[in-house]
Write a protein that holds these residues in place. Structure first.
Motif, PDB file in Angstrom:
ATOM      1  N   LEU A   1       0.828  -1.206   0.000  1.00  0.00           N
ATOM      2  CA  LEU A   1       0.000   0.000   0.000  1.00  0.00           C
ATOM      3  C   LEU A   1       0.862   1.256   0.000  1.00  0.00           C
ATOM      4  O   LEU A   1       0.543   2.245  -0.660  1.00  0.00           O
ATOM      5  N   PHE A   2       1.976   1.229   0.743  1.00  0.00           N
ATOM      6  CA  PHE A   2       2.887   2.372   0.731  1.00  0.00           C
ATOM      7  C   PHE A   2       3.474   2.588  -0.656  1.00  0.00           C
ATOM      8  O   PHE A   2       3.532   3.718  -1.157  1.00  0.00           O
ATOM      9  N   LEU A   3       3.902   1.507  -1.313  1.00  0.00           N
ATOM     10  CA  LEU A   3       4.466   1.637  -2.655  1.00  0.00           C
ATOM     11  C   LEU A   3       3.420   2.133  -3.652  1.00  0.00           C
ATOM     12  O   LEU A   3       3.720   2.943  -4.532  1.00  0.00           O
ATOM     13  N   GLY A   4       2.188   1.661  -3.526  1.00  0.00           N
ATOM     14  CA  GLY A   4       1.116   2.126  -4.404  1.00  0.00           C
ATOM     15  C   GLY A   4       0.836   3.608  -4.220  1.00  0.00           C
ATOM     16  O   GLY A   4       0.616   4.336  -5.189  1.00  0.00           O
ATOM     17  N   ALA A   5       0.863   4.067  -2.983  1.00  0.00           N
ATOM     18  CA  ALA A   5       0.625   5.482  -2.707  1.00  0.00           C
ATOM     19  C   ALA A   5       1.751   6.339  -3.270  1.00  0.00           C
ATOM     20  O   ALA A   5       1.509   7.404  -3.862  1.00  0.00           O
ATOM     21  N   ILE A   6       2.981   5.876  -3.132  1.00  0.00           N
ATOM     22  CA  ILE A   6       4.118   6.621  -3.676  1.00  0.00           C
ATOM     23  C   ILE A   6       4.025   6.685  -5.197  1.00  0.00           C
ATOM     24  O   ILE A   6       4.261   7.733  -5.810  1.00  0.00           O
ATOM     25  N   PHE A   7       3.657   5.576  -5.829  1.00  0.00           N
ATOM     26  CA  PHE A   7       3.509   5.544  -7.285  1.00  0.00           C
ATOM     27  C   PHE A   7       2.430   6.524  -7.738  1.00  0.00           C
ATOM     28  O   PHE A   7       2.599   7.239  -8.731  1.00  0.00           O
ATOM     29  N   GLN A   8       1.323   6.574  -7.036  1.00  0.00           N
ATOM     30  CA  GLN A   8       0.257   7.511  -7.403  1.00  0.00           C
ATOM     31  C   GLN A   8       0.720   8.949  -7.264  1.00  0.00           C
ATOM     32  O   GLN A   8       0.412   9.797  -8.114  1.00  0.00           O
ATOM     33  N   LEU A   9       1.467   9.260  -6.211  1.00  0.00           N
ATOM     34  CA  LEU A   9       1.971  10.621  -6.037  1.00  0.00           C
ATOM     35  C   LEU A   9       2.929  10.996  -7.162  1.00  0.00           C
ATOM     36  O   LEU A   9       2.905  12.121  -7.666  1.00  0.00           O
ATOM     37  N   VAL A  10       3.785  10.068  -7.568  1.00  0.00           N
ATOM     38  CA  VAL A  10       4.712  10.340  -8.666  1.00  0.00           C
ATOM     39  C   VAL A  10       3.931  10.601  -9.955  1.00  0.00           C
ATOM     40  O   VAL A  10       4.252  11.525 -10.710  1.00  0.00           O
TER      41      VAL A  10
END
Length: 87
Positions: free
Chosen positions: A26-35
Motif C-alpha cells: 500500500l505504501f508503494l502504491g501510494a508513492i507511485f500515485q503521487l509520482v
C-alpha cells in the motif's frame, strides 16, 4: 470503593507476513500515485519545448495562395448510413 484499574497498554499481536506485505504494498502504491500526479502537474523540460518550436507549425504563412482542404467524409460512415437505408 476502590477499583483496580489496569492502565497498561493493550497487547498488540505481531503482524503476520501477509499483513507486512500488504502494508508495504500500500505504501508503494501510494508513492507511485503521487509520482504520477506530480508528473502531470510539473511542466516538461525546456529542451523538449525548444525542439518543437524549431519545426514550422504554421504552413499557411509560407504559402498564402494555398487552398484549405475540406475533410472528406469517412467511407465507413457512408457504408453505415447506406446499410441502414437498405433495412
Amino acid at each position: 470503593m476502590s477499583v483496580d484499574l489496569d492502565l497498561s497498554p493493550p497487547e498488540v499481536p505481531e503482524p503476520t507476513l501477509f499483513e507486512s506485505l500488504l502494508r508495504y504494498g500500500l505504501f508503494l502504491g501510494a508513492i507511485f500515485q503521487l509520482v504520477c500526479i506530480l508528473a502531470t502537474i510539473i511542466p516538461t523540460s525546456k529542451s523538449h519545448e525548444q525542439s518543437e518550436s524549431v519545426q514550422p507549425n504554421d504552413t499557411r504563412s509560407s504559402d498564402p495562395n494555398r487552398k484549405t482542404k475540406i475533410p472528406a467524409p469517412q467511407t465507413r460512415q457512408k457504408m453505415k448510413k447506406e446499410s441502414k437505408k437498405k433495412r
